[in-house]
Design an enzyme around this catalytic site. Sequence first.
Site, PDB file in Angstrom:
ATOM      1  N   LEU A  20      -9.922   4.097   2.917  1.00  0.00           N
ATOM      2  CA  LEU A  20      -8.792   3.428   3.015  1.00  0.00           C
ATOM      3  C   LEU A  20      -8.994   2.113   2.846  1.00  0.00           C
ATOM      4  O   LEU A  20      -9.996   1.316   3.083  1.00  0.00           O
ATOM      5  CB  LEU A  20      -8.148   3.810   4.079  1.00  0.00           C
ATOM      6  CG  LEU A  20      -6.900   3.274   4.481  1.00  0.00           C
ATOM      7  CD1 LEU A  20      -6.101   3.956   3.098  1.00  0.00           C
ATOM      8  CD2 LEU A  20      -6.450   3.225   5.684  1.00  0.00           C
TER       9      LEU A  20
ATOM     10  N   LYS B  70      -3.358   6.881   1.700  1.00  0.00           N
ATOM     11  CA  LYS B  70      -2.703   7.399   2.503  1.00  0.00           C
ATOM     12  C   LYS B  70      -2.029   8.300   2.953  1.00  0.00           C
ATOM     13  O   LYS B  70      -1.033   8.323   3.440  1.00  0.00           O
ATOM     14  CB  LYS B  70      -2.496   5.667   3.633  1.00  0.00           C
ATOM     15  CG  LYS B  70      -2.521   5.936   4.581  1.00  0.00           C
ATOM     16  CD  LYS B  70      -2.163   4.293   5.882  1.00  0.00           C
ATOM     17  CE  LYS B  70      -2.220   3.834   7.278  1.00  0.00           C
ATOM     18  NZ  LYS B  70      -3.742   4.723   7.983  1.00  0.00           N
TER      19      LYS B  70
ATOM     20  N   ARG C 107       0.447  -1.055  -0.006  1.00  0.00           N
ATOM     21  CA  ARG C 107      -0.431  -0.116  -0.304  1.00  0.00           C
ATOM     22  C   ARG C 107       1.268   1.168  -0.450  1.00  0.00           C
ATOM     23  O   ARG C 107       0.493   2.124  -0.469  1.00  0.00           O
ATOM     24  CB  ARG C 107      -1.071   0.310   1.089  1.00  0.00           C
ATOM     25  CG  ARG C 107      -1.473   1.779   0.662  1.00  0.00           C
ATOM     26  CD  ARG C 107      -3.101   1.077   1.876  1.00  0.00           C
ATOM     27  NE  ARG C 107      -2.090   1.290   3.904  1.00  0.00           N
ATOM     28  CZ  ARG C 107      -3.384   0.875   4.670  1.00  0.00           C
ATOM     29  NH1 ARG C 107      -4.711   0.437   4.597  1.00  0.00           N
ATOM     30  NH2 ARG C 107      -2.073   0.827   5.755  1.00  0.00           N
TER      31      ARG C 107
HETATM   32  N1  PLP Z   1      -9.524   3.706   7.459  1.00  0.00           N
HETATM   33  C1  PLP Z   1      -9.032   5.172   8.075  1.00  0.00           C
HETATM   34  C2  PLP Z   1      -9.517   5.697   7.095  1.00  0.00           C
HETATM   35  C3  PLP Z   1      -7.987   4.331   8.506  1.00  0.00           C
HETATM   36  O1  PLP Z   1      -7.220   5.745   9.007  1.00  0.00           O
HETATM   37  C4  PLP Z   1      -7.630   3.727   8.534  1.00  0.00           C
HETATM   38  C5  PLP Z   1      -6.144   3.064   9.705  1.00  0.00           C
HETATM   39  O2  PLP Z   1      -5.748   3.411   9.920  1.00  0.00           O
HETATM   40  C6  PLP Z   1      -8.044   2.260   8.280  1.00  0.00           C
HETATM   41  C7  PLP Z   1      -9.049   2.380   7.403  1.00  0.00           C
HETATM   42  C8  PLP Z   1      -7.525   0.687   8.382  1.00  0.00           C
HETATM   43  O3  PLP Z   1      -6.361   0.408   7.268  1.00  0.00           O
HETATM   44  P1  PLP Z   1      -5.450  -0.997   7.882  1.00  0.00           P
HETATM   45  O4  PLP Z   1      -6.350  -2.249   8.800  1.00  0.00           O
HETATM   46  O5  PLP Z   1      -4.943  -1.417   7.188  1.00  0.00           O
HETATM   47  O6  PLP Z   1      -4.710   0.148   9.468  1.00  0.00           O
END
Ligand code: PLP
Length: 285
Positions: free
Chosen positions: A205, A148, A52
């Site tokens: 995300l 991100k 990612r």
């Molecule tokens: N959605 C948002 C807005 C986030 O900031 C995050 C993690 O920081 C996630 C989803 C979850 O992503 P991950 O499982 O990769 O941590």
Amino acid sequence: MQRTVYLNGEYLPESEAKVSIFDRGFLFADAIYEVTAVVDGKLLDLEGHIARLARSCKELAMKNPLTAEDLVTIQKKLITLNDLKEGGIYLQVTRGSSGDRDFPYPDNTEPTVVLFTQSRAVIDSPKAKKGIKIISTPDLRWRRRDVKTTSLLAACMAKQAAMSVGCDDAWLIEDGFVTEGGSSNAYIITQNNTIVTRPLSNDILHGITRASLLKVAEKHNLSIEERVFTIEEAYAAKEAFISSASTFIWPVISIDDRPIGDGVPGPVASQLREIYIEFAKALSV
Ligand code: PLP
């Protein structure tokens, strides 16, 4: 005790790690980040986070300064130097500094790379046991939530609004539908035991925990639907929960003061948490 952090090729005491005031991460949030969980001194879902990071760089035409091998080496070294047993590693890459403030991407700046460890209990987390209370609030973020970036003020505002009324987090609402949590993906479990979560698009995300979780849920023959859902559907759900690298899975016990199910962590969310952790630990490096 001071942590040892990584900045642009050097391992330094945290008080000595300095970044320019002209850094575009500071001036424009022209920066991307990753958070990778650490359990028993090992990195979870590492491959997904590295992939990612590369995708975020590509989407923003930003130089990806580190190979996958570099990333593993640096993260492992930080774990050792800081004797990190459990918590996470924060990684940020910015477009660097051109020595002034100007909007267009500068030519030839070197990216700024920062990594640091955060020690905290992720397995025996009280919120995993007790569940969390959330509020719903409008989604004020930009339209490329699939990237991100460190542009997180809208998420800070949403979480602050939750804290100010004694809740733990917020679910964000756009066009009547839940997008995701302030820093997590959002799920409900319907009365007929289907796990529902919003499909991937630029609206959310693409959570690395989400991807692994859906894989293990499928393996356990749990029924999954990737579709949008409203907050009203969430109020009426049997269970609700969130996922992220910092929380793994945390059950949601109330939304906007309405108890979800019996108002205590539900059995499916708790089971999913266990099977996700088992799966991720087995593949940790
Ligand atoms: N959605 C948002 C807005 C986030 O900031 C995050 C993690 O920081 C996630 C989803 C979850 O992503 P991950 O499982 O990769 O941590």
